[in-house]
Design a protein around this motif. Sequence first.
Motif, short mmCIF file in Angstrom:
data_model
loop_
_atom_site.label_atom_id
_atom_site.label_comp_id
_atom_site.label_asym_id
_atom_site.label_seq_id
_atom_site.Cartn_x
_atom_site.Cartn_y
_atom_site.Cartn_z
N GLY A 46 0.47 -1.42 0.32
CA GLY A 46 0.19 0.36 0.16
C GLY A 46 0.79 0.91 -0.09
N MET A 47 1.97 1.36 0.28
CA MET A 47 3.28 2.40 0.40
C MET A 47 3.84 2.67 -0.83
SD MET A 47 2.21 3.38 3.66
CE MET A 47 3.80 4.37 3.85
N PRO A 48 3.43 3.92 -1.54
CA PRO A 48 4.29 4.20 -2.82
C PRO A 48 6.08 4.09 -2.99
CG PRO A 48 3.65 6.17 -1.50
CD PRO A 48 2.93 5.40 -0.98
N VAL A 49 5.54 3.65 -3.77
CA VAL A 49 7.72 2.78 -3.82
C VAL A 49 8.50 3.80 -5.18
CG1 VAL A 49 7.62 1.76 -1.65
CG2 VAL A 49 7.28 0.31 -4.57
N ALA A 50 7.23 3.85 -6.01
CA ALA A 50 8.06 3.94 -7.50
C ALA A 50 6.87 4.83 -8.92
CB ALA A 50 8.50 2.88 -8.80
N GLY A 51 7.42 5.35 -9.56
CA GLY A 51 6.83 6.07 -9.74
C GLY A 51 6.78 6.41 -11.80
N GLY A 52 6.44 6.74 -12.54
CA GLY A 52 7.12 7.51 -13.70
C GLY A 52 5.93 8.07 -14.73
N MET A 53 6.29 9.09 -15.58
CA MET A 53 4.88 10.03 -16.34
C MET A 53 6.34 9.85 -17.85
SD MET A 53 3.83 13.45 -16.74
CE MET A 53 3.34 13.61 -14.55
N THR A 54 5.48 9.36 -18.63
CA THR A 54 5.06 8.94 -19.72
C THR A 54 4.71 9.69 -21.50
OG1 THR A 54 6.14 7.13 -21.94
CG2 THR A 54 4.35 6.79 -20.45
N VAL A 55 4.86 10.70 -21.93
CA VAL A 55 3.95 11.50 -23.16
C VAL A 55 3.50 10.60 -24.17
CG1 VAL A 55 5.61 13.00 -23.30
CG2 VAL A 55 3.07 13.80 -23.67
N ARG A 56 3.11 10.71 -25.06
CA ARG A 56 3.34 10.07 -26.41
C ARG A 56 3.07 11.26 -27.59
NH1 ARG A 56 -1.93 9.92 -29.08
NH2 ARG A 56 -3.81 9.57 -27.39
N TYR A 57 3.69 11.49 -28.80
CA TYR A 57 3.56 11.86 -30.09
C TYR A 57 3.41 11.64 -30.87
CZ TYR A 57 5.40 15.41 -25.76
OH TYR A 57 5.97 16.06 -25.21
N GLY A 58 2.12 11.00 -31.44
CA GLY A 58 1.99 10.55 -32.56
C GLY A 58 2.59 9.46 -32.38
N THR A 59 3.56 8.65 -32.95
CA THR A 59 3.90 7.16 -32.74
C THR A 59 5.33 7.44 -32.07
OG1 THR A 59 5.00 7.25 -34.67
CG2 THR A 59 2.39 6.56 -34.38
N MET A 60 5.47 8.43 -31.24
CA MET A 60 6.87 8.11 -30.37
C MET A 60 6.43 8.35 -28.70
SD MET A 60 10.90 9.63 -30.54
CE MET A 60 11.51 9.95 -31.66
N ALA A 61 6.81 7.78 -28.12
CA ALA A 61 6.36 7.58 -26.84
C ALA A 61 8.06 8.62 -26.14
CB ALA A 61 5.55 7.03 -25.77
N THR A 62 7.61 9.22 -24.79
CA THR A 62 9.28 9.16 -24.27
C THR A 62 8.73 9.34 -23.16
OG1 THR A 62 9.07 10.93 -26.37
CG2 THR A 62 10.16 11.50 -24.29
N LEU A 63 9.88 9.14 -22.73
CA LEU A 63 9.83 8.74 -20.80
C LEU A 63 10.26 10.26 -20.07
CD1 LEU A 63 10.27 7.51 -18.33
CD2 LEU A 63 12.98 7.49 -18.70
N LEU A 64 8.69 11.07 -19.04
CA LEU A 64 9.66 12.02 -19.29
C LEU A 64 10.64 12.00 -17.71
CD1 LEU A 64 5.80 14.18 -19.29
CD2 LEU A 64 8.57 14.14 -20.50
N ASP A 121 11.62 5.11 -4.46
CA ASP A 121 11.99 6.06 -3.15
C ASP A 121 13.24 4.90 -2.45
OD1 ASP A 121 11.08 3.28 -1.94
OD2 ASP A 121 9.94 4.11 -0.77
N TYR A 122 13.40 4.42 -3.17
CA TYR A 122 14.77 3.56 -3.89
C TYR A 122 14.76 2.29 -2.05
CZ TYR A 122 16.37 6.53 -6.07
OH TYR A 122 16.92 7.68 -7.46
N SER A 123 13.42 2.27 -1.65
CA SER A 123 12.85 1.43 -0.65
C SER A 123 13.05 -0.32 -0.98
CB SER A 123 12.15 1.46 0.54
OG SER A 123 10.68 1.39 -0.75
N MET A 124 12.37 -0.45 -2.30
CA MET A 124 12.26 -2.15 -3.06
C MET A 124 12.84 -2.25 -3.40
SD MET A 124 10.12 -4.28 -2.51
CE MET A 124 11.26 -5.41 -3.91
N GLN A 125 13.93 -2.86 -4.18
CA GLN A 125 14.79 -2.86 -5.25
C GLN A 125 13.87 -2.66 -6.73
OE1 GLN A 125 17.82 -5.88 -4.74
NE2 GLN A 125 19.42 -4.57 -3.79
N ARG A 126 13.91 -2.39 -7.77
CA ARG A 126 13.89 -2.68 -9.31
C ARG A 126 12.49 -2.11 -9.15
NH1 ARG A 126 17.41 -7.72 -8.54
NH2 ARG A 126 19.43 -6.88 -9.48
N ALA A 127 11.73 -1.74 -8.42
CA ALA A 127 10.70 -1.17 -8.90
C ALA A 127 10.20 -0.36 -10.14
CB ALA A 127 9.72 -0.24 -7.22
#
Length: 190
Positions: free
Chosen positions: A139-157, A162-168
Amino acid sequence: LRPTVPVRAAGWRIEPPVQHDDLSVADGVAQAGFLPVDQEWSYWNRPKYEMKLNIAPGEAAVFAGLGTKIRTKVRHASKRGVLIEEGCTEQDMEIFYRLLKNTGEKKRIPVRGLDYFHSLYRTLIKSGMARLVLARKDGMPVAGGMTVRYGTMATLLYLSNDYSMQRAGWAVQWEMLRWAMAQGCGTYDF
């Protein structure tokens, strides 16, 4: 020193995604009067080197094409009880922002103010052009991300942890790739 005549100057900066060996585009840009920036990297221009992944073959083929170690990292989080949250709301942006501030402090990267991220949510995510992803452990947030798409390309923004959970973060990144493929994107720009 002060000039004897008032100076009026303007600059126009462009950063086209041009391959370094594509001389035809480089010549055209130079003929238009633009000069290259000699720096390899700075915080005020795009990185000279971009990592892009062809995601057109689809989810199964892309996942199979990842190296064994990367596939293991992606699977690791779910085996340890990390769940990817679907349907993040604007209120979740504050959770993501706290994770991102933590990442920024740890890596010494400046992070914009929370109002900017609320604007991103209202402008891009609500319109379906972007996606916010959160990963939680117990139930605790450990990682997050935001990505955006422009036409047929998506870009990691943004990618936060939080580095508490490896590889999240790997699981979040894979979820953003999956979203991009579902949106019909053929390229993912890291």
